[in-house]
Design a protein around this motif. Sequence first.
Motif, PDB file in Angstrom:
ATOM      1  N   CYS A 277       0.829  -1.212   0.000  1.00 59.00           N
ATOM      2  CA  CYS A 277       0.000   0.000   0.000  1.00 59.00           C
ATOM      3  C   CYS A 277       0.861   1.260   0.000  1.00 59.00           C
ATOM      4  N   VAL A 278       2.118   1.138  -0.367  1.00 58.85           N
ATOM      5  CA  VAL A 278       3.020   2.299  -0.310  1.00 58.85           C
ATOM      6  C   VAL A 278       3.681   2.594  -1.654  1.00 58.85           C
ATOM      7  N   ARG A 279       3.220   1.959  -2.725  1.00 55.08           N
ATOM      8  CA  ARG A 279       3.797   2.233  -4.032  1.00 55.08           C
ATOM      9  C   ARG A 279       3.294   3.570  -4.565  1.00 55.08           C
ATOM     10  N   ALA A 280       4.118   4.235  -5.360  1.00 55.04           N
ATOM     11  CA  ALA A 280       3.742   5.537  -5.911  1.00 55.04           C
ATOM     12  C   ALA A 280       2.524   5.428  -6.826  1.00 55.04           C
ATOM     13  N   SER A 281       2.342   4.252  -7.447  1.00 55.89           N
ATOM     14  CA  SER A 281       1.238   4.064  -8.395  1.00 55.89           C
ATOM     15  C   SER A 281      -0.102   3.833  -7.713  1.00 55.89           C
ATOM     16  N   GLY A 282      -0.096   3.592  -6.397  1.00 59.33           N
ATOM     17  CA  GLY A 282      -1.331   3.302  -5.688  1.00 59.33           C
ATOM     18  C   GLY A 282      -1.172   2.110  -4.772  1.00 59.33           C
ATOM     19  N   ILE A 283      -2.265   1.399  -4.505  1.00 60.62           N
ATOM     20  CA  ILE A 283      -2.219   0.247  -3.611  1.00 60.62           C
ATOM     21  C   ILE A 283      -2.733  -0.985  -4.341  1.00 60.62           C
ATOM     22  N   GLN A 284      -2.125  -2.134  -4.023  1.00 60.79           N
ATOM     23  CA  GLN A 284      -2.546  -3.396  -4.619  1.00 60.79           C
ATOM     24  C   GLN A 284      -3.088  -4.316  -3.531  1.00 60.79           C
ATOM     25  N   GLY A 285      -3.935  -5.227  -3.938  1.00 61.70           N
ATOM     26  CA  GLY A 285      -4.482  -6.194  -3.011  1.00 61.70           C
ATOM     27  C   GLY A 285      -5.015  -7.399  -3.753  1.00 61.70           C
ATOM     28  N   ILE A 286      -5.376  -8.404  -3.000  1.00 57.08           N
ATOM     29  CA  ILE A 286      -5.954  -9.622  -3.567  1.00 57.08           C
ATOM     30  C   ILE A 286      -7.367  -9.788  -3.027  1.00 57.08           C
ATOM     31  N   GLU A 287      -8.301 -10.013  -3.929  1.00 53.43           N
ATOM     32  CA  GLU A 287      -9.691 -10.246  -3.550  1.00 53.43           C
ATOM     33  C   GLU A 287     -10.054 -11.708  -3.783  1.00 53.43           C
ATOM     34  N   ILE A 288     -10.851 -12.229  -2.870  1.00 53.18           N
ATOM     35  CA  ILE A 288     -11.494 -13.529  -3.063  1.00 53.18           C
ATOM     36  C   ILE A 288     -12.992 -13.301  -2.952  1.00 53.18           C
ATOM     37  N   ILE A 289     -13.730 -13.673  -3.995  1.00 57.20           N
ATOM     38  CA  ILE A 289     -15.179 -13.472  -4.028  1.00 57.20           C
ATOM     39  C   ILE A 289     -15.777 -14.463  -5.030  1.00 57.20           C
ATOM     40  N   ASN A 290     -16.926 -15.033  -4.680  1.00 53.82           N
ATOM     41  CA  ASN A 290     -17.623 -15.998  -5.549  1.00 53.82           C
ATOM     42  C   ASN A 290     -16.737 -17.187  -5.918  1.00 53.82           C
ATOM     43  N   GLY A 291     -15.871 -17.585  -4.994  1.00 51.38           N
ATOM     44  CA  GLY A 291     -14.997 -18.723  -5.263  1.00 51.38           C
ATOM     45  C   GLY A 291     -13.884 -18.420  -6.241  1.00 51.38           C
TER      46      GLY A 291
END
Length: 307
Positions: A252-266
């Motif tokens: 969450c500290v990159r200049a381009s923004g924040i990245q994450g992983i989602e799990i939804i609907n399997g």
Amino acid sequence: MILEKKLAAKRLTEAYNNAKIEYFDNNSKYIFFSDCHRGDCTPSDEFAKNQNIFLFALEFYFNNGYTYVEVGDGDELWEHSNFKHIRLAHDEVYSLFKRFFDLNRLIMLYGNHNIQLKYKDFVESNYYKFYDDYNEEEIELFPGLTPYEAVVFKHKTTGQEILTVHGHQGDRMNDTLWHINMLSVRYFWRFLHSIGFINPASPVKNAEKIHKIERIYSSWIKKNKIMLICGHTHRPHFPKINELPYFNDGSCVRASGIQGIEIINGEIMLVEWKIGTDSSGDLHIKRRILRGPEPIETFDLRNNRID
């Protein structure tokens, strides 16, 4: 390399054996973020520049029924010994975390930069409640919070497992020798960090170290046939089909923004939140899918042969 591989395998196996079990199904929703490194809003606080993006994304996930999973290094406790200063600097973040916590939708793991969360006394003293100087009263924050080194997400129907750890396990300077590294960060690298220098013990800007960690962790995945989600390197990764299921949620500290992983609907996907413009030139915070979605069962090594 051989010794590092053995150490990492040992530490990952220990983490897996002692992990909290979180059962989920195809109706479950999770967002995995890591490496926020929330500081005190001084120049060394890398999170400060992305705080508004983070708050916007977190509000979206709260309103849409997700469980928030923080995969370590949320609070920058190496640079700042007093959590009070971090909480005050990012009061809106912790207020939103509390809304997740009160609905039992907050899962917190510790990494190397907030490894103090492995100690119950520290968590109880700093995270259960805080003293409001203005109103002169104690206010509950996360009473009874238990941060984990590892969480195994286990599908209720298929039994497929996903090990989630921060990713410092087996990284000697950030794992077994963390006390030494913490002191060097707090009293030396913290000040150089504020003007752009990076601690050489950190994997963040060291491509060779990043690739070594990824290779070592992939070996463990292949041997144990378990999907893995981690952070630590700040390098987002989503495997292609027929690659070993090593996932990294970025930071969450990159200049381009924040990245994450989602799990939804399997399904699982790698996402990014960043500031962009529309046709009128107005600034907006936008969510973009970087990779996926792919069915989680695609990465089940018990049923698929992935070399």
